[in-house]
Motif scaffolding. Structure first.
Motif, PDB file in Angstrom:
ATOM      1  N   THR A 144      14.526  36.217   3.091  1.00 40.90           N
ATOM      2  CA  THR A 144      13.487  36.486   2.084  1.00 40.90           C
ATOM      3  C   THR A 144      13.998  37.542   1.116  1.00 40.90           C
ATOM      4  OG1 THR A 144      12.493  38.128   3.563  1.00 40.90           O
ATOM      5  CG2 THR A 144      11.519  35.934   3.593  1.00 40.90           C
ATOM      6  N   ASP A 202      12.197  36.811  -5.113  1.00 38.07           N
ATOM      7  CA  ASP A 202      11.621  35.466  -5.001  1.00 38.07           C
ATOM      8  C   ASP A 202      10.110  35.474  -4.772  1.00 38.07           C
ATOM      9  OD1 ASP A 202      14.009  34.094  -5.333  1.00 38.07           O
ATOM     10  OD2 ASP A 202      14.565  34.402  -3.234  1.00 38.07           O
ATOM     11  N   ASN A 215       2.708  31.034  -5.145  1.00 41.38           N
ATOM     12  CA  ASN A 215       3.443  29.941  -4.500  1.00 41.38           C
ATOM     13  C   ASN A 215       4.400  30.362  -3.396  1.00 41.38           C
ATOM     14  OD1 ASN A 215       2.260  28.068  -6.311  1.00 41.38           O
ATOM     15  ND2 ASN A 215       3.644  28.867  -7.889  1.00 41.38           N
ATOM     16  N   ASN A 216       4.824  31.598  -3.414  1.00 38.97           N
ATOM     17  CA  ASN A 216       5.790  32.033  -2.408  1.00 38.97           C
ATOM     18  C   ASN A 216       5.566  33.507  -2.074  1.00 38.97           C
ATOM     19  OD1 ASN A 216       7.979  32.343  -0.751  1.00 38.97           O
ATOM     20  ND2 ASN A 216       9.532  31.876  -2.288  1.00 38.97           N
ATOM     21  N   LYS A 246      14.727  29.858  -1.114  1.00 34.14           N
ATOM     22  CA  LYS A 246      14.790  28.405  -0.895  1.00 34.14           C
ATOM     23  C   LYS A 246      16.216  27.858  -0.869  1.00 34.14           C
ATOM     24  CE  LYS A 246      10.254  28.191  -2.841  1.00 34.14           C
ATOM     25  NZ  LYS A 246       9.449  27.963  -4.024  1.00 34.14           N
ATOM     26  N   TRP A 279       5.558  25.328  -1.780  1.00 35.97           N
ATOM     27  CA  TRP A 279       5.214  26.728  -1.567  1.00 35.97           C
ATOM     28  C   TRP A 279       4.893  27.378  -2.890  1.00 35.97           C
ATOM     29  CZ3 TRP A 279      10.083  27.171   1.889  1.00 35.97           C
ATOM     30  CH2 TRP A 279       9.877  26.419   3.061  1.00 35.97           C
TER      31      TRP A 279
END
Ligand SMILES: [Cu+2]
Length: 287
Positions: free
Chosen positions: A130, A134, A139-140, A146, A287
């Protein structure tokens, strides 16, 4: 004593260590009750026995009997027994003996104002990387990278923790912003989530959400009927599933920081996993 706790609104217990913790709590309250009654009675006796009208002249020698010393020694012994015999072993198990068996469910939980982000490593058992860059709140929220192959099979949810029954759960808890506290009353679990730290906590859920619903419904049916005045269940909340309550005042939306713990049978849990996994591989951008 435990029945009294439950009558007064103590939540049901649904974890392995929770039973023993409740037992200890009961012993502590018994001791406190004995002390309260004992010291209270003694106090009233002393007020009466040494009242000014009967004792105009102070006795400069004071008490000669050793009874109070013995009583105090007894109290100290009982307290030492509670701490050394019960509290310390229980706590040591929570913070030293993390489950390392294969069937342990390992999950990351990241708190934020005002939600619980849940991260499962997926079948490979490895959490995807992570990154702060990002993070996209919509969404994330976890900032899952990713491009990392380990992230391909990861499952993330918000405010929904799915766990199988009777298997140890190891949660790595952290926070994105302020100090929160991860509390599941029925599991007898409460741990602060602190930004910059990843704190492990573990427990073994022993009752599925569905079974607990039945237990609570049955237990409170009479109480509900007796309090059901004009169709309102006065102060008796219906159990839907276990809840994660944020137990630290963490901002304006603290009251709404509520997550749900769905304790499932192994089959239901596998079904849930199977349902989550293909969606992720088919459409990676959801996501
Ligand atoms: Cu919070």
């Amino acid at each position: 004593m435990l029945e009294l706790f439950h009558y007064l609104g103590f939540p049901e217990v649904a974890s392995e260590h929770g039973q023993r913790l409740d037992q200890m709590l009961s012993y502590v309250h018994w001791l406190m009750l004995i002390l309260f009654v004992g010291w209270g009675t003694y106090f009233i006796y002393v007020l009466f026995r040494f009242r000014a009208s009967k004792n105009p002249v102070p006795d400069r020698l004071g008490v000669k009997s050793k009874a109070s010393s013995y009583a105090e020694a007894g109290v100290v012994l009982a307290e030492v027994a509670l701490i050394v015999g019960f509290a310390m072993p229980l706590w040591a198990e929570r913070v030293n003996e993390f489950p390392e068996t294969k069937d342990t469910v390992i999950v990351r939980v990241v708190a934020e104002q005002f939600a619980w982000n849940v991260h499962y490593p997926g079948p490979d058992g490895i959490f995807g990387r992570t990154n702060i860059e990002d993070i996209d709140l919509q969404n994330n929220p976890l900032g899952l990278d990713k491009t990392d192959p380990n992230a391909m099979d990861d499952i993330t949810t918000v405010n929904q923790l799915f766990l199988p029954v009777d298997r140890p759960v190891l949660i790595y808890l952290s926070s994105k912003d302020v100090i929160h506290s991860f509390g599941i009353p029925e599991m007898r679990v409460k741990q602060d989530a602190i930004p910059g730290m990843e704190i492990p906590l573990w427990f073994v859920p022993t009752i599925t959400s569905n079974d607990m619903k039945e237990i609570v419904d049955e237990k409170y049916a009479d109480l509900r009927a007796s309090r059901n005045i004009r169709g309102k269940d006065k102060g008796i909340k219906k159990f839907q599933t276990y809840e994660i309550a944020c137990a630290q005042l963490c901002g304006m939306g603290h009251y709404s920081m509520r997550g749900f713990v769905n304790v499932l049978t192994q089959e239901e849990f596998d079904e849930w996993l199977a349902k989550e996994l293909p969606t992720l591989s088919d459409d990676y951008d959801i996501w």
